[in-house]
Design an enzyme around this catalytic site. Structure first.
Site, PDB file in Angstrom:
ATOM      1  N   ASP A 177      28.261 -24.240 -88.572  1.00 35.12           N
ATOM      2  CA  ASP A 177      27.337 -23.033 -88.949  1.00 35.12           C
ATOM      3  C   ASP A 177      25.957 -23.642 -89.094  1.00 35.12           C
ATOM      4  O   ASP A 177      25.804 -24.699 -90.010  1.00 35.12           O
ATOM      5  CB  ASP A 177      27.741 -22.551 -90.278  1.00 35.12           C
ATOM      6  N   HIS A 178      24.999 -23.611 -88.361  1.00 40.51           N
ATOM      7  CA  HIS A 178      23.742 -24.242 -88.297  1.00 40.51           C
ATOM      8  C   HIS A 178      22.997 -24.245 -89.372  1.00 40.51           C
ATOM      9  O   HIS A 178      22.059 -24.927 -89.649  1.00 40.51           O
ATOM     10  CB  HIS A 178      23.032 -24.162 -86.758  1.00 40.51           C
ATOM     11  N   HIS A 240      26.139 -17.225 -91.743  1.00 36.34           N
ATOM     12  CA  HIS A 240      25.069 -17.899 -92.772  1.00 36.34           C
ATOM     13  C   HIS A 240      25.084 -17.548 -93.886  1.00 36.34           C
ATOM     14  O   HIS A 240      24.933 -18.426 -94.746  1.00 36.34           O
ATOM     15  CB  HIS A 240      23.750 -17.843 -91.612  1.00 36.34           C
TER      16      HIS A 240
HETATM   17  C1  BG6 Z   1      22.123 -17.399 -85.068  1.00 37.91           C
HETATM   18  C2  BG6 Z   1      22.230 -15.721 -84.517  1.00 37.91           C
HETATM   19  O1  BG6 Z   1      23.436 -17.798 -85.419  1.00 37.91           O
HETATM   20  O2  BG6 Z   1      21.343 -17.635 -85.807  1.00 37.91           O
HETATM   21  C3  BG6 Z   1      20.928 -15.475 -83.986  1.00 37.91           C
HETATM   22  O3  BG6 Z   1      23.229 -15.502 -83.640  1.00 37.91           O
HETATM   23  C4  BG6 Z   1      19.940 -15.903 -84.940  1.00 37.91           C
HETATM   24  O4  BG6 Z   1      21.035 -13.841 -83.943  1.00 37.91           O
HETATM   25  C5  BG6 Z   1      19.691 -17.126 -85.183  1.00 37.91           C
HETATM   26  O5  BG6 Z   1      18.683 -15.325 -84.217  1.00 37.91           O
HETATM   27  C6  BG6 Z   1      18.601 -17.482 -86.351  1.00 37.91           C
HETATM   28  O6  BG6 Z   1      18.769 -18.841 -86.752  1.00 37.91           O
HETATM   29  P1  BG6 Z   1      17.435 -19.682 -87.103  1.00 37.91           P
HETATM   30  O7  BG6 Z   1      17.792 -20.952 -87.453  1.00 37.91           O
HETATM   31  O8  BG6 Z   1      16.474 -19.261 -86.211  1.00 37.91           O
HETATM   32  O9  BG6 Z   1      17.119 -18.996 -88.416  1.00 37.91           O
END
Ligand code: BG6
Length: 489
Positions: A177-178, A240
């Site tokens: 989960d980044h 997230h």
């Molecule tokens: C991803 C989603 O997990 O997270 C995308 O699939 C989204 O739709 C993205 O744009 C947002 O990540 P960040 O790090 O740019 O806030």
């Protein structure tokens, strides 16, 4: 410091691999976390020679400085390619043979990391074949890294997990989960558990409500095919947002180790109130963006069904039924085509029980404002604490001022990208910033109620304009409780 590992990457020609994984691996290589004892075998259905694959990797890191070119040249020599159809058992025999050779060549001491960066419907098949065709080693470790989406609902997630569990145990699975790799999300733990003045107030006696906003300026871009089938609830909230909320809500872990942190996050999510359908209807808001100045409505985007009822915005009120949080709502929201691209958390404290400055004899026309702790996750990284202070000058008035810490640009630039951190953690076997199965399961159970409801009820879409902070119902969700979003236009 050097991690010895043989990485097998499924989906090696894909977008994520080229945009995130190769640049992150290069950073780890430059920092010495990866060295001579590492190799990556990329696979996909395409026919690519080792040399062409190395060029693909070189291209993905081509933004580097002139002085880094030498390192890049030796880095790409660790990359190899095998054309592979994940559904064909005989292909795994070929893979096995190549892995054995690479292991000998790079002395990776039997450490194998399998990374699935592809459509999740194949995860189960791959895992099963890895076991059946004996691609797992007995010498070092066998780890599995997987990307979301982890299922479409609780049932499909459970099925997937059961399939993976036939080959890998929970402590071998790293679910990315980044958001958990972001500096300021990791900072939640430091702020809470490193500061008496924060943690001692971190409960329903002093906190009025908590707000989490993941706002995006862009629309679906070229991902309509995936997104139209997913929607904001599955794409951002189930994973997230729920992970961020778990970090905010959990009890203090016994120690800062992955197993202790997990126990607390799971406990927190277990105490999240799962709504009845009627409660979900009242506590969830969905939205879809309309056309704006020079921008299409969601339904007119390329690849989107013109009658699509997919939500591009979601907001919700979450309640925890536990001693710490009883009565404190957590309001969350996320959406595409909103006012700006940012992520922030606002913790709104209760006001003093008595406002002595509101006494008419003080001639103060102002009442005390709530203290607010804001954690700026992105684009700026930092936090601020809003306190009431005396306005300078004659008389006595109070005014809110911010005690603020923002990371400077160079610190921010040097901070590793989420994927770099998370890949490093997976290589080290540290689970702290990965989602466990139980967390995922509770998160699905929570969002499934809204999903099922929305699947049968026709929405009134589109209902918000690009550049706004979502539909009016999102503001009403808080107004109903006599509150408002801290960040508003
Ligand atoms: C991803 C989603 O997990 O997270 C995308 O699939 C989204 O739709 C993205 O744009 C947002 O990540 P960040 O790090 O740019 O806030």
């Amino acid at each position: 410091m050097e991690n010895k590992a043989l990485i097998t990457l499924f989906g090696a020609a894909g977008d994520l691999a080229q945009r995130k994984l190769y640049p992150s691996l290069f950073k780890l290589y430059q920092k010495g976390y990866l060295g001579e004892h590492f190799a990556l075998l990329g696979t996909s259905r395409r026919q690519i020679s080792d040399e062409d694959f190395q060029q693909m990797v070189a291209k993905s890191i081509s933004g580097i400085k002139e002085t880094e070119k030498g390192q890049a040249a030796s880095f790409i020599k660790h990359f190899f390619f095998q054309s592979h159809d994940v559904t064909k058992p005989e292909h795994y025999v070929v893979l096995k043979d190549r892995l054995a050779k690479l292991e000998d060549q790079f002395h990776t001491t039997g450490n194998r990391l399998f990374y699935m960066s592809m459509a999740p419907q194949f995860f189960g098949t791959i895992a099963l074949n890895l076991k059946k065709q004996q691609l797992l080693t007995d010498d070092g470790y066998n780890r599995l890294v997987i990307e979301k989406p982890f299922g479409r609902d609780f049932d499909s997630a459970k099925k997937l997990n059961d399939e993976l569990s036939q080959t890998f145990q929970e402590n071998q699975i790293f679910r990315i989960d980044h958001y958990l790799g972001k500096e300021m999300i990791q900072n939640i733990e430091a702020l809470r558990f490193g500061n008496t003045i924060i943690e001692s107030l971190w409960n329903n006696r002093y906190i009025d409500n908590v707000q989490v906003t993941l706002s995006e300026k862009l629309g679906v871009e070229e991902r309509a095919g995936y997104y139209d089938n997913s929607g904001a609830l599955r794409d951002m909230m189930q994973n997230h947002i729920m992970q961020v909320v778990a970090q905010l809500a959990m009890e203090q872990p016994v120690s800062f180790t992955d197993s202790d942190v997990r126990v607390e996050k799971i406990k927190a999510l277990r105490s999240l109130r799962v709504y009845t359908p009627a409660e979900a209807a009242a506590n969830f808001v969905r939205g879809q963006y309309d056309a704006g100045q020079n921008t299409n409505a969601y339904r007119d985007e390329d690849g989107v069904d013109p009658h699509s009822n997919t939500e591009t915005f979601v907001a919700a009120k979450l309640l925890f039924d536990n001693y710490r949080w009883s009565g404190v709502p957590f309001y969350v929201r996320t959406g595409k085509k909103m006012a700006d691209k940012f992520t922030r958390i606002d913790v709104v404290f209760k006001k003093p029980l008595i406002d002595i400055f509101a006494n008419p004899r003080m001639q103060s026309d102002q009442s005390l404002k709530s203290n607010i702790l804001t954690i700026y996750v992105e684009p700026e990284a930092g936090f601020s604490l809003r306190v009431n202070a005396k306005s300078a000058g004659q008389g006595f008035k109070t005014t809110p001022v911010d005690l603020k810490f923002m990371q400077d640009t160079s610190t921010k630039e040097e901070a590793p990208e989420p994927y770099e951190r998370l890949l490093h953690d997976a290589l080290e076997g540290n689970h702290t910033n990965f989602a466990s199965w139980s967390e995922i399961a509770y998160a699905w159970k929570f969002v499934d109620v809204a999903r099922k409801l929305w699947d049968i009820e026709e929405p009134q879409f589109p209902n918000y304009v690009p550049g706004s902070m979502g539909p009016a119902a999102s503001d009403e969700l808080l107004a109903r409780d006599g509150r408002q979003w801290v960040y508003r236009l």
